[in-house]
Design a protein around this motif. Structure first.
Motif, PDB file in Angstrom:
ATOM      1  N   GLU A  65      -0.611  12.006 -14.077  1.00 50.46           N
ATOM      2  CA  GLU A  65      -1.346  12.111 -12.763  1.00 50.46           C
ATOM      3  C   GLU A  65      -0.673  13.682 -12.218  1.00 50.46           C
ATOM      4  O   GLU A  65       0.609  13.105 -12.255  1.00 50.46           O
ATOM      5  CB  GLU A  65      -1.389  10.941 -12.440  1.00 50.46           C
ATOM      6  N   GLU A 119      -5.253  -0.960  -7.524  1.00 45.91           N
ATOM      7  CA  GLU A 119      -5.767  -0.369  -7.529  1.00 45.91           C
ATOM      8  C   GLU A 119      -4.665   1.254  -8.093  1.00 45.91           C
ATOM      9  O   GLU A 119      -3.633   1.433  -7.676  1.00 45.91           O
ATOM     10  CB  GLU A 119      -6.428   0.226  -6.132  1.00 45.91           C
ATOM     11  N   LEU A 120      -4.423   1.258  -9.877  1.00 46.75           N
ATOM     12  CA  LEU A 120      -3.350   1.836  -9.524  1.00 46.75           C
ATOM     13  C   LEU A 120      -3.656   3.522  -9.880  1.00 46.75           C
ATOM     14  O   LEU A 120      -4.427   3.881  -9.861  1.00 46.75           O
ATOM     15  CB  LEU A 120      -2.856   1.124 -11.225  1.00 46.75           C
ATOM     16  N   THR A 124      12.995  -1.719  -0.941  1.00 44.65           N
ATOM     17  CA  THR A 124      10.951  -2.178  -1.141  1.00 44.65           C
ATOM     18  C   THR A 124      11.120  -2.858  -2.183  1.00 44.65           C
ATOM     19  O   THR A 124      10.116  -3.882  -2.621  1.00 44.65           O
ATOM     20  CB  THR A 124      10.166  -0.713  -1.351  1.00 44.65           C
ATOM     21  N   LYS A 150       2.736  -4.959   3.440  1.00 47.02           N
ATOM     22  CA  LYS A 150       4.419  -4.252   3.345  1.00 47.02           C
ATOM     23  C   LYS A 150       3.693  -2.816   3.866  1.00 47.02           C
ATOM     24  O   LYS A 150       3.347  -2.250   2.640  1.00 47.02           O
ATOM     25  CB  LYS A 150       5.365  -4.142   2.219  1.00 47.02           C
ATOM     26  N   THR A 165      -2.088  -1.533  -3.947  1.00 41.54           N
ATOM     27  CA  THR A 165      -2.062   0.383  -4.737  1.00 41.54           C
ATOM     28  C   THR A 165      -0.520   0.356  -4.665  1.00 41.54           C
ATOM     29  O   THR A 165      -0.368   0.828  -3.411  1.00 41.54           O
ATOM     30  CB  THR A 165      -3.463   0.741  -3.424  1.00 41.54           C
ATOM     31  N   GLY A 166      -1.388   1.235  -5.972  1.00 40.30           N
ATOM     32  CA  GLY A 166       0.216   2.457  -6.212  1.00 40.30           C
ATOM     33  C   GLY A 166       0.083   3.437  -7.572  1.00 40.30           C
ATOM     34  O   GLY A 166      -0.913   3.075  -8.316  1.00 40.30           O
ATOM     35  N   SER A 167       1.464   3.031  -7.952  1.00 37.43           N
ATOM     36  CA  SER A 167       1.517   3.078  -9.507  1.00 37.43           C
ATOM     37  C   SER A 167       1.391   2.290 -10.650  1.00 37.43           C
ATOM     38  O   SER A 167       1.835   1.253 -10.296  1.00 37.43           O
ATOM     39  CB  SER A 167       2.791   4.858  -9.379  1.00 37.43           C
ATOM     40  N   CYS A 172      -5.447   9.138  -4.974  1.00 35.83           N
ATOM     41  CA  CYS A 172      -5.661   8.696  -6.448  1.00 35.83           C
ATOM     42  C   CYS A 172      -6.516   9.262  -7.524  1.00 35.83           C
ATOM     43  O   CYS A 172      -6.717   8.958  -8.722  1.00 35.83           O
ATOM     44  CB  CYS A 172      -5.315   7.267  -7.197  1.00 35.83           C
ATOM     45  N   TRP A 190       1.721   4.952   0.504  1.00 39.36           N
ATOM     46  CA  TRP A 190       1.746   6.556   2.101  1.00 39.36           C
ATOM     47  C   TRP A 190       0.394   7.520   1.654  1.00 39.36           C
ATOM     48  O   TRP A 190       0.253   8.023   2.772  1.00 39.36           O
ATOM     49  CB  TRP A 190       3.038   7.416   1.460  1.00 39.36           C
ATOM     50  N   ARG A 214      -8.424  -1.477   4.245  1.00 43.65           N
ATOM     51  CA  ARG A 214      -9.074  -1.423   2.988  1.00 43.65           C
ATOM     52  C   ARG A 214      -9.005  -2.943   2.164  1.00 43.65           C
ATOM     53  O   ARG A 214      -9.173  -3.945   1.274  1.00 43.65           O
ATOM     54  CB  ARG A 214      -9.423  -0.293   1.898  1.00 43.65           C
ATOM     55  N   THR A 273       0.803  -1.131  -0.114  1.00 42.64           N
ATOM     56  CA  THR A 273      -0.482   0.167  -0.192  1.00 42.64           C
ATOM     57  C   THR A 273       1.146   1.363   0.186  1.00 42.64           C
ATOM     58  O   THR A 273       2.026   1.266   1.052  1.00 42.64           O
ATOM     59  CB  THR A 273      -0.812   0.074   1.273  1.00 42.64           C
TER      60      THR A 273
HETATM   61  P1  NAD Z   1       4.646   3.462  -5.924  1.00 49.36           P
HETATM   62  O1  NAD Z   1       3.405   2.915  -6.936  1.00 49.36           O
HETATM   63  O2  NAD Z   1       5.821   4.190  -6.520  1.00 49.36           O
HETATM   64  O3  NAD Z   1       4.474   2.959  -4.574  1.00 49.36           O
HETATM   65  C1  NAD Z   1       2.899   2.757  -4.465  1.00 49.36           C
HETATM   66  C2  NAD Z   1       3.874   1.805  -2.958  1.00 49.36           C
HETATM   67  O4  NAD Z   1       4.336   0.645  -3.199  1.00 49.36           O
HETATM   68  C3  NAD Z   1       5.016   2.407  -2.014  1.00 49.36           C
HETATM   69  O5  NAD Z   1       4.128   2.515  -0.487  1.00 49.36           O
HETATM   70  C4  NAD Z   1       6.132   1.666  -1.938  1.00 49.36           C
HETATM   71  O6  NAD Z   1       6.241   1.132  -0.225  1.00 49.36           O
HETATM   72  C5  NAD Z   1       6.008   0.174  -2.419  1.00 49.36           C
HETATM   73  N1  NAD Z   1       6.553  -0.179  -3.903  1.00 49.36           N
HETATM   74  C6  NAD Z   1       7.136   0.721  -5.205  1.00 49.36           C
HETATM   75  N2  NAD Z   1       7.753   0.029  -5.698  1.00 49.36           N
HETATM   76  C7  NAD Z   1       7.675  -1.367  -5.495  1.00 49.36           C
HETATM   77  C8  NAD Z   1       7.945  -2.582  -6.026  1.00 49.36           C
HETATM   78  N3  NAD Z   1       9.330  -2.752  -6.812  1.00 49.36           N
HETATM   79  N4  NAD Z   1       8.277  -3.995  -5.046  1.00 49.36           N
HETATM   80  C9  NAD Z   1       6.958  -3.153  -4.421  1.00 49.36           C
HETATM   81  N5  NAD Z   1       6.639  -2.030  -3.753  1.00 49.36           N
HETATM   82  C10 NAD Z   1       6.758  -1.256  -4.084  1.00 49.36           C
HETATM   83  O7  NAD Z   1       3.600   4.682  -5.815  1.00 49.36           O
HETATM   84  P2  NAD Z   1       3.652   6.049  -4.916  1.00 49.36           P
HETATM   85  O8  NAD Z   1       4.232   7.224  -5.976  1.00 49.36           O
HETATM   86  O9  NAD Z   1       4.111   6.436  -3.680  1.00 49.36           O
HETATM   87  O10 NAD Z   1       2.045   6.339  -4.689  1.00 49.36           O
HETATM   88  C11 NAD Z   1       0.910   6.840  -5.340  1.00 49.36           C
HETATM   89  C12 NAD Z   1       0.182   6.866  -6.584  1.00 49.36           C
HETATM   90  O11 NAD Z   1      -0.265   5.779  -5.824  1.00 49.36           O
HETATM   91  C13 NAD Z   1      -0.505   7.491  -7.398  1.00 49.36           C
HETATM   92  O12 NAD Z   1      -0.152   6.963  -9.366  1.00 49.36           O
HETATM   93  C14 NAD Z   1      -1.862   7.170  -6.858  1.00 49.36           C
HETATM   94  O13 NAD Z   1      -2.118   7.180  -7.961  1.00 49.36           O
HETATM   95  C15 NAD Z   1      -1.760   5.681  -6.495  1.00 49.36           C
HETATM   96  N6  NAD Z   1      -2.964   5.498  -5.519  1.00 49.36           N
HETATM   97  C16 NAD Z   1      -3.824   4.600  -6.467  1.00 49.36           C
HETATM   98  C17 NAD Z   1      -4.752   4.370  -5.386  1.00 49.36           C
HETATM   99  C18 NAD Z   1      -5.866   3.638  -6.096  1.00 49.36           C
HETATM  100  O14 NAD Z   1      -6.213   3.140  -5.100  1.00 49.36           O
HETATM  101  N7  NAD Z   1      -6.467   3.408  -7.715  1.00 49.36           N
HETATM  102  C19 NAD Z   1      -4.751   4.574  -4.218  1.00 49.36           C
HETATM  103  C20 NAD Z   1      -3.962   5.596  -3.113  1.00 49.36           C
HETATM  104  C21 NAD Z   1      -2.435   5.571  -4.216  1.00 49.36           C
END
Ligand code: NAD
Length: 508
Positions: A411, A279-280, A237, A202, A256-258, A313, A178, A187, A176
């Motif tokens: 974004e 969830e990206l 990470t 994690k 959930t992340g990028s 997001c 930050w 969730r 997830t």
């Molecule tokens: P990110 O993808 O860089 O990081 C998200 C999480 O993934 C981090 O907390 C990190 O712990 C982990 N991570 C990063 N690289 C990894 C890897 N190689 N292996 C495993 N885990 C890894 O994204 P960010 O910039 O920290 O967060 C913002 C992004 O998250 C935005 O694109 C946003 O739209 C998205 N987001 C989506 C939702 C949703 O529900 N769709 C919700 C919140 C944020």
């Protein structure tokens, strides 16, 4: 040159300083420097730690274990060992555990909110809202846990009986971000536990303290050892992610992340063919038609664009206003943003805090510079606020946006609202859908037929009609296209953590 209006002075005057120290918690035992695996508080085997930074001051506020593959493997083993007993518990038993955890979150809401503000920077009022939203996932899934039904299916073959059983998928790896240090975790853990799965979560490297506090409350709620395990890392990470995604023991990954990292995790998971939910990122269109109620649309744009300083997001990324109402909207929107109070999330009356780190600030600045270079006009804001701290950026509105600007396609994930204008429905549907991602979309109109038409035409997983706030534990949250797949919350959320087993009984 970026030209900002004189409203800027008001923003600057609103800053209140805050002495950054340990947050004044009622229960200091919620603040941890170790993480929780197999029911115990532990360090990384290597003894390594990473530093956590307060985004408002840029100062180091604590450390957490910097884990590696061996730590992750141990956490996965703990989750696997706990699985046989936990999956045999009844839905009602798991409901009681989740309900207890929910209640402990409610009882400790003030402390959890202080921790969120401390490590994420969002204003305390927003952090309190997040705690309530986050806890509601435990409440919701405590109610779903006892109501998982299979089917009895009329067979096509005479003499056969067919039925289905829903079973927990097994050990789940949860990753997830930050931006919602509590809600993104609950969730996922809520439905996973409701289904009878055990988890290795994690926590975000930037915001590990909230996750640790949640683990402490899980312990107090009587969640058995090994059912919830939290692994922590900032600099390792990628290694931690690979350990989770490549493990044959882990049967499901929810991330959930990028979009960039989602694609990487999907590739890494392919060798073991895991069940996945992603969830990206989003690039939400926010559309205001001429026939919209102006005040409602402005309030919606404020909520959708500027909540958590644009670091959500589902936040509006491209604001499209129909030509007839464009100037009026720009004026009313700017007046509202002028009332924002930017500063430390702990300070009284602050509406908007810092961004998470300097990379986020640089991205926001580059989007503003790019828009200005291509003819955008800054109505308010437009600058960093170095006097406030390293990561503050003025809430910004830019008008006269065009499709060749970066904000139209990427974004921003920050407090910048770009206003585009459009002529008619056909044009706006095309523009709104002209992106690879499809998480949320919003529009404002009083015409009921149009409301149906546009809701159906938008290529997104979630639509807000005449509202800028759509998150609700009762409603399915998720995207289409490169915003990912799977749904969180709602009656669908628990399915992501279950498999359907079919049983055919012959010879009747
Ligand atoms: P990110 O993808 O860089 O990081 C998200 C999480 O993934 C981090 O907390 C990190 O712990 C982990 N991570 C990063 N690289 C990894 C890897 N190689 N292996 C495993 N885990 C890894 O994204 P960010 O910039 O920290 O967060 C913002 C992004 O998250 C935005 O694109 C946003 O739209 C998205 N987001 C989506 C939702 C949703 O529900 N769709 C919700 C919140 C944020």
């Amino acid at each position: 040159q970026i030209r900002a209006s004189n409203h800027l002075r008001v923003l600057r005057a609103s800053y209140t300083s805050f002495a950054h120290s340990v947050p004044p918690l009622n229960d200091r035992t919620l603040l941890k420097s170790q993480t929780y695996v197999n029911g115990k508080w532990i360090d990384a085997r290597s003894g390594m730690t990473f530093e956590v930074t307060d985004p408002a001051s840029g100062k180091v506020i604590g450390t957490m274990p910097e884990m590696d593959k061996t730590d992750v493997d141990a956490a996965i083993k703990a989750a696997a060992d706990a699985l046989p007993a936990f999956r045999k518990t009844t839905g009602r038993e798991r409901a009681k555990m989740l309900r207890k955890w929910y209640q402990l979150m409610v009882d400790n809401a003030d402390d959890l909110a202080k921790l969120i503000t401390w490590e994420n920077g969002k204003p305390l009022a927003d952090a309190k809202g997040e705690v309530s939203y986050a806890a509601n996932f435990f409440e919701w899934f405590s109610e779903e846990a006892p109501r998982v039904y299979g089917d009895t299916i009329p067979a096509s073959v005479p003499g056969n009986r067919v039925f289905t059983i829903k079973e927990p998928v097994g050990v789940c790896g949860l990753i997830t971000p930050w931006n919602f240090p509590a809600a993104m975790i609950t969730r996922k853990i809520g439905p996973a536990l409701a289904a009878g799965c055990t988890v290795v979560a994690k926590s975000p490297g930037e915001t590990p303290f909230t996750a640790a506090a949640l683990a402490e409350l899980a312990h107090r709620a009587g969640i058995p050892p090994g059912v919830v395990n939290i692994v922590t890392s900032l600099n390792n990470t990628a290694e931690v992610g690979e350990a989770i995604t490549s493990s044959p023991i882990v049967k499901k990954v929810s991330f959930t992340g990028s979009t960039r990292v989602g694609k990487l995790l999907m590739k890494q998971s392919s060798d073991t063919l895991k069940k996945l939910s992603f969830e990206l990122g989003g690039n939400a269109p926010f559309i205001v038609f001429d026939d919209a109620d102006l005040d409602t649309a402005v309030a919606g744009a404020i909520a959708s664009k500027f909540r958590s300083s644009g670091q959500t997001c589902v936040c509006a990324n491209r604001i499209y206003v129909q030509q007839g109402i464009y100037d009026q909207f720009a004026k009313a929107f700017t007046e509202k943003v002028n009332n924002f109070k930017v500063g430390s999330g702990y300070a009284e009356g602050i509406t908007h805090g810092p961004l998470i780190h300097d990379r986020a600030v640089s991205k926001v600045q580059s989007h503003v510079d790019d828009a200005v270079k291509h003819g955008g006009k800054v109505l308010i804001g437009g600058h960093k606020l170095p006097d406030f701290g390293p990561n503050f950026f003025e809430p910004t509105i830019i008008r006269d946006m065009t499709n060749d600007m970066a904000i139209a396609h990427e974004e921003t994930f920050g407090p910048v609202a770009g206003l585009f204008s459009f002529k008619d429905e056909a044009e706006i549907v095309k523009l709104a859908n002209d992106t690879e991602v499809g998480l949320a979309g919003y529009f404002f109109s009083k015409d009921i037929q149009r409301c149906y038409r546009i809701a159906e035409a938008l290529e997104v997983g979630m639509v807000g009609v005449n509202t800028g706030l759509i998150s609700d534990p009762a409603a399915p949250f998720g995207g289409v296209k490169e915003s990912g797949f799977g749904r969180e919350g709602s009656k669908y959320g628990i399915d992501e953590y279950m498999t359907t087993k079919m049983v055919t009984l012959g010879g009747m």
